[in-house]
Scaffold this motif. Sequence first.
Motif, PDB file in Angstrom:
ATOM      1  N   GLU A 134       0.811  -1.039  -0.012  1.00  0.00           N
ATOM      2  CA  GLU A 134      -0.087   0.143   0.119  1.00  0.00           C
ATOM      3  C   GLU A 134       0.815   1.159  -0.145  1.00  0.00           C
ATOM      4  O   GLU A 134       0.387   2.215  -0.345  1.00  0.00           O
ATOM      5  CB  GLU A 134      -0.878  -0.177   1.147  1.00  0.00           C
ATOM      6  N   SER A 138      -1.695   3.515  -5.632  1.00  0.00           N
ATOM      7  CA  SER A 138      -2.886   2.953  -6.520  1.00  0.00           C
ATOM      8  C   SER A 138      -2.276   2.713  -7.772  1.00  0.00           C
ATOM      9  O   SER A 138      -1.788   3.744  -8.622  1.00  0.00           O
ATOM     10  CB  SER A 138      -4.159   3.596  -6.567  1.00  0.00           C
ATOM     11  N   ASN A 154      -1.603   6.879  -0.004  1.00  0.00           N
ATOM     12  CA  ASN A 154      -2.952   7.603   0.247  1.00  0.00           C
ATOM     13  C   ASN A 154      -3.775   7.632   1.132  1.00  0.00           C
ATOM     14  O   ASN A 154      -4.701   8.575   1.589  1.00  0.00           O
ATOM     15  CB  ASN A 154      -3.762   7.057  -1.136  1.00  0.00           C
ATOM     16  N   ASP A 284      -8.116   3.123  -2.858  1.00  0.00           N
ATOM     17  CA  ASP A 284      -6.861   2.854  -3.746  1.00  0.00           C
ATOM     18  C   ASP A 284      -7.605   1.778  -4.718  1.00  0.00           C
ATOM     19  O   ASP A 284      -8.363   0.862  -4.186  1.00  0.00           O
ATOM     20  CB  ASP A 284      -5.625   2.027  -3.174  1.00  0.00           C
TER      21      ASP A 284
END
Length: 350
Positions: A134, A138, A154, A284
């Motif tokens: 992560e 994305s 994000n 995402d």
Amino acid sequence: MNHLGGSAMRILVTGGLGFIGSHLVRRLLREPEVLVTNLDVLTYAGNLANVADVAGSDRYVWEQSSITDEVAVDRILRETQYDAIINLAAESHVDRSISDGLPFVKTNVVGTQVLLEAARRHQVGRFVQVSTDEVYGSLGEHGYFTELSPLQPNSPYSASKASADLLVLAAYRTYGQNVVVTRCSNNYGPYQFPEKLIPLYITNGIEGKPWPLYGDGLNVRDWLHVEDHVDALWLALSRGQAGEIYNIGGHNERTNRQVALTLLDIMGLSPDIVVSVPDRPGHDRRYAIDPSKAMRELGFFPRHDWTEGMRETVRWYETHPKWWQTIKSGEYLQFYQRQYGRLGDAPHES
Ligand code: NAD
Ligand code: TYD
């Protein structure tokens, strides 16, 4: 003798009462010469039941402290000369980080720095930072995250994990500290806390409760069985190069709708159980890992097939109702009602 050269090896695992950490503790204890200390403060996500089968081993000990507690961490590392630290302790749920990011910064960022500094002071052989795909943010419809992909987190969760990764890599460059960073895709398997997608659906399915599907349900995650992940962590510890990052995944991309379909099929449920709910803020769109470096350099190869792994996982939750029914009460219930109150059908309090 050690690091990894022979005789007993002392490993400090942090977060070993959580989902992945408990599988790692079990995996490490399968190595005959390994002694494990599990440093875990026992947050809502930790559970002594997760390690009940190995807690009696004379090669295992639990230290109940926070990785943010400098005094406790210093004492623990002074008392025992560790060959390695594997750092999994974290606040790990994206949705919680959206409503309250501060605990994520405290544990994931500050806690990692506390551990790193103590490891340096006490000359711990190696520091493995367990991170996540992560941190890369994305993807669009095509392409994969490689170790060279830019960090573009994000969510407060992924931003805190990316920050920790940078601190760990900075310790390598600045002090020559022996560190390895692993970045794994989404895990599934037994003992996963039922606020995450797969155990939430399985346990709600058993209880006849709805399955909340965020947005259009077409977000893609790259799923890996937790036992494959902990195998990779052992390989990263024993074969990884200092200062290197290793992406871990098994090329198993699924949209959330596909995950729901797999589970509907295994559990013999009607699609009516799936209820669309508003999307997660900043959700995402797609994660997909290129694990070729770990395969080439560590000899990593995932052994679990997705459908069989999911069948076994469903069976585990079906045969361990006490484990998740106990969790799905108290603090969990408050979280569930905040998160899904609009569904009007929270799990029962038993
Ligand atoms: P989890 O939430 O199930 O467990 C976290 C554990 O850490 C719990 O036992 C908790 O008590 C402990 N903990 C939390 N704060 C602590 C603190 N301040 N001091 C000591 N212990 C503390 O998490 P998980 O899903 O097992 O994830 C473990 C690690 O793997 C995390 O670092 C996470 O970022 C990473 N990771 C998870 C996934 C996934 O799909 N779950 C994928 C890739 C990477
Ligand atoms: P999650 O298990 O929270 O992992 P992560 O956000 O770290 O990938 O969520 C996996 C995917 O499932 C993600 O795209 C969000 C989605 N999701 C739902 O659609 N409904 C839910 O109730 C949950 C918890 C997640």
